[in-house]
Scaffold this active site. Structure first.
Site, PDB file in Angstrom:
ATOM      1  N   HIS A 284     -34.971  -0.238  46.457  1.00 12.81           N
ATOM      2  CA  HIS A 284     -34.273   0.422  46.866  1.00 12.81           C
ATOM      3  C   HIS A 284     -34.262   1.707  45.288  1.00 12.81           C
ATOM      4  O   HIS A 284     -33.890   2.943  45.909  1.00 12.81           O
ATOM      5  CB  HIS A 284     -33.056  -1.129  45.809  1.00 12.81           C
ATOM      6  CG  HIS A 284     -31.464   0.656  46.350  1.00 12.81           C
ATOM      7  ND1 HIS A 284     -30.789  -0.132  45.884  1.00 12.81           N
ATOM      8  CD2 HIS A 284     -31.318   0.200  47.868  1.00 12.81           C
ATOM      9  CE1 HIS A 284     -29.628   1.163  46.409  1.00 12.81           C
ATOM     10  NE2 HIS A 284     -30.092   0.229  47.686  1.00 12.81           N
TER      11      HIS A 284
ATOM     12  N   LYS B  43     -35.016   5.521  43.686  1.00 14.58           N
ATOM     13  CA  LYS B  43     -35.019   7.017  44.338  1.00 14.58           C
ATOM     14  C   LYS B  43     -35.478   7.851  43.994  1.00 14.58           C
ATOM     15  O   LYS B  43     -34.466   8.488  42.090  1.00 14.58           O
ATOM     16  CB  LYS B  43     -33.942   7.315  45.102  1.00 14.58           C
ATOM     17  CG  LYS B  43     -33.895   6.343  46.001  1.00 14.58           C
ATOM     18  CD  LYS B  43     -32.635   6.214  46.562  1.00 14.58           C
ATOM     19  CE  LYS B  43     -31.831   5.319  47.775  1.00 14.58           C
ATOM     20  NZ  LYS B  43     -31.464   3.514  47.409  1.00 14.58           N
TER      21      LYS B  43
HETATM   22  C1  LIG Z   1     -30.403   4.065  51.970  1.00 17.79           C
HETATM   23  O1  LIG Z   1     -29.823   3.942  50.524  1.00 17.79           O
HETATM   24  C2  LIG Z   1     -28.735   2.986  50.799  1.00 17.79           C
HETATM   25  C3  LIG Z   1     -28.459   2.140  49.435  1.00 17.79           C
HETATM   26  O2  LIG Z   1     -28.245   3.078  48.590  1.00 17.79           O
HETATM   27  C4  LIG Z   1     -29.376   1.294  51.975  1.00 17.79           C
HETATM   28  O3  LIG Z   1     -27.778   0.491  51.649  1.00 17.79           O
HETATM   29  C5  LIG Z   1     -29.537   2.045  53.044  1.00 17.79           C
HETATM   30  O4  LIG Z   1     -29.682   0.967  53.998  1.00 17.79           O
HETATM   31  C6  LIG Z   1     -30.333   2.938  52.957  1.00 17.79           C
HETATM   32  N1  LIG Z   1     -31.161   3.219  54.633  1.00 17.79           N
HETATM   33  C7  LIG Z   1     -30.520   3.591  55.584  1.00 17.79           C
HETATM   34  C8  LIG Z   1     -31.341   4.518  56.211  1.00 17.79           C
HETATM   35  O5  LIG Z   1     -29.612   4.290  55.348  1.00 17.79           O
END
Ligand SMILES: *[C@@H]1O[C@H](CO)[C@@H](O)[C@H](O)[C@H]1NC(C)=O
Ligand SMILES: *[C@@H]1O[C@H](CO)[C@@H](O)[C@H](O)[C@H]1NC(C)=O
Ligand SMILES: *[C@@H]1O[C@H](CO)[C@@H](O)[C@H](O)[C@H]1NC(C)=O
Ligand SMILES: *[C@@H]1O[C@H](CO)[C@@H](O)[C@H](O)[C@H]1NC(C)=O
Ligand SMILES: *[C@@H]1O[C@H](CO)[C@@H](O)[C@H](O)[C@H]1NC(C)=O
Ligand SMILES: *[C@@H]1O[C@H](CO)[C@@H](O)[C@H](O)[C@H]1NC(C)=O
Ligand SMILES: *[C@@H]1O[C@H](CO)[C@@H](O)[C@H](O)[C@H]1NC(C)=O
Length: 502
Positions: free
Chosen positions: A430, A432
């Site tokens: 998760h 970034k």
């Molecule tokens: C992006 O990040 C969040 C959590 O940080 C996640 O829940 C989400 O599914 C992610 N992906 C998209 C495509 O938004």
């Protein structure tokens, strides 16, 4: 501007600024002058002589070294701005601590970099709090009782109990800014904390404020001195079942004062009926940004630092937007750009009609093609990944050749037990962040356009490639080592292992 900021800050903490003390002395001298015998002029009046001497001394101590510096400075245009003042006075002995959540049962080979857990970091921050804890957050499920109970939920439960204890028993002033609760994210944790009088909670309603988006930021601020920023949500899974990365800064009030301004934006917009103001209060504007980062000594290394924020509508004057900071870091890389991001889409994901948005994609291609920068993208793959991500990253990886270096891999967090397989929305990488030969970027946003136009997020940008220090860059070195640990691990899969959906 700086004085006004610190005054505002102090109104909250109840402390008095030295500039205010000076003003009060002035006032009393001035008032006496009107009442007292005319034969003494204000400055020479006996009651004011000690003060006058003190003021002259202060002037000598403060101004002379500055003049001297200016004389010695090759750059004659050096200005004695507020920023210069802040830079020179940022004596905080800041300490940078990388923190990570490594999912249960995921192991690396011996000797791999290992950092304290986010769980330990959060407990430490709560324990260190003496006055206040401000938390900017997306949703809250720290207590495991809203899903199938899992034994690993105890860490989240513990953090929740410590917050409750801090707010109720230790008299810590806890403020929580969260995304507006919904049926799917009822945020029972914060409702409970508020009901028990342990925290003041405000919800930011993006639909009402800008028509779309969520507050997706994950940030903690303790006593306006220590802070956390990273990918972990206020979710028990984020401590034991999801792979996360963040940074904690200790003893760093000059940076904390700036990140506090981002929190105050959320806090202000969480008020009932709040609207985005046409211009933000001066107290929320900043001088610390991509053009003029703040020079801070972190772990004894001079570091240029600033925070970026998203969406742009939430950026008071002077605040670099999150997308601009990402592009700036990419564009200034000279040797390598290593990106670890959960989701990577050169499009919008949540708008009614999909829009192509090659802003980051172009910058990465340009870096590889024009400047021969080595680009590596480590995205994440799990059951919820949209198949189209594969096409976009395959397109990026298609450039990888003898001429250009653009490599792409997908990180999969394996499920080792039946219990783990039953946990919804777990077992995923998760984090970034991005690290280059000269900078580190630690963020909270996925890389698709939505996150930069209407979603609340922040970035923490650190540059240790300063001219006047040794070549050592402890923070980028650490982050690079973490990236390489993952990149070369068995969990990072080459794209050739993925079937192309059609
Ligand atoms: C992006 O990040 C969040 C959590 O940080 C996640 O829940 C989400 O599914 C992610 N992906 C998209 C495509 O938004
Ligand atoms: C996974 O981790 C749990 C908790 O640390 C441990 O009890 C269990 O034995 C591990 N299982 C496997 C398959 O490694
Ligand atoms: C922060 O400063 C305090 C007081 O000087 C010190 O005791 C503490 O060890 C410092 N924290 C870190 C993480 O260096
Ligand atoms: C980091 O600092 C170095 C030296 O000042 C500079 O060359 C580089 O462009 C900076 N990088 C970023 C992303 O600002
Ligand atoms: C993903 O879905 C497949 C089939 O639906 C299932 O067998 C698998 O266990 C799931 N993987 C995870 C990590 O949940
Ligand atoms: C340091 O300064 C020198 C001279 O001004 C310059 O040539 C060099 O490129 C600078 N190095 C960095 C890393 O900015
Ligand atoms: C900074 O210092 C802390 C405490 O000594 C240490 O744990 C951390 O790894 C250091 N960070 C870097 C980037 O060297």
């Amino acid at each position: 501007m700086i004085n006004r900021d610190s005054k505002q800050q102090n109104e909250r903490t109840g402390k008095l600024d030295t500039s205010e003390v000076e003003l009060q002395f002035f006032d009393s001298c001035y008032m006496l002058k009107e009442e007292e015998d005319e034969k003494w002029s204000g400055w020479l009046k006996p009651s004011c002589i000690p003060l006058t001497i003190i003021l002259i001394l202060i002037l000598l101590v403060v101004v002379l070294p500055l003049l001297d510096n200016e004389k010695n400075d090759d750059d004659s245009s050096a200005r004695l701005s507020d920023l210069t003042y802040l830079r020179k006075n940022c004596n905080s002995p800041c300490v940078f601590q990388l923190v990570e959540s490594i999912p249960e049962n995921l192991t690396y080979t011996k000797g791999s970099p290992l950092h304290p857990s986010i769980f330990e970091g959060w407990l430490d921050l709560i324990e260190k709090a003496e006055k206040s804890i401000d938390i900017a957050s997306f949703y809250w499920t720290l207590r495991g009782d809203d899903v199938v109970p899992d034994p690993s939920a105890w860490e989240g439960e513990r953090v929740f109990q410590e917050l409750l204890h801090a707010g109720n028993t230790r008299n810590i002033n806890i403020r929580i800014a969260q995304n507006k609760p919904s049926i799917y994210q009822p945020n029972k944790d914060t409702e409970y904390l508020a009901r028990k009088g342990a925290a003041t909670v405000r919800s930011v309603d993006f639909d009402r404020l800008i028509g779309a988006g969520v507050l997706h930021t994950k940030m903690w601020l303790i006593d306006n001195q220590h802070f956390y920023i990273g990918s972990a949500n206020m979710d028990w899974r984020a401590l034991t079942q999801v792979k996360e990365l963040g940074a904690i800064m200790y003893n760093c009030s000059c940076l904390a004062t700036d990140i506090a301004k981002i929190f105050e934006v959320y806090w202000m917009l969480g008020k009932k009926g709040a609207k985005i103001p046409p211009t933000w209060p001066i107290s929320l504007q900043t001088d610390i940004n991509a053009e003029t980062p703040l020079g801070v000594t972190i772990n004894n290394t001079l570091t240029d630092v600033y925070f970026s924020s998203s969406p742009p509508l939430f950026c008071p004057d002077g605040r670099t937007s999150d997308i601009d900071s990402i592009l700036d870091v990419i564009n200034k890389a000279e040797e390598y750009i290593f990106v670890a991001v959960m989701d990577y889409f050169p499009t919008t994901l949540y708008t009614k009609t999909k829009r192509y948005w090659p802003v980051i994609d172009d910058a990465l291609r340009k870096a590889a093609v024009e400047r021969r920068v080595h680009v590596r993208l480590l995205a994440s793959w799990w059951n919820h990944t949209r198949p189209s991500m594969l096409y976009f990253i395959q397109s990026l990886a298609a450039l990888n050749s003898n001429d250009f270096q653009i490599e792409v891999k997908l990180f999969i967090v394996p499920t080792y037990t039946e219990a783990q397989a039953k946990i919804p929305y777990a077992r995923v990488n998760h984090n970034k962040y991005m690290v280059t030969d000269n900078s580190a970027y630690i963020g909270t946003s996925n890389w698709s356009e939505d996150y930069f136009i209407n979603t609340g997020g922040i970035g923490f940008i650190l540059n240790q490639s300063q001219n006047d220090t040794a070549s050592s860059q402890p923070i980028t070195d650490q982050l690079t080592a973490v990236f390489e640990r993952d990149w070369f691990s068995e969990y990072a899969h080459s794209l050739s292992e993925f079937e192309r959906y059609s």
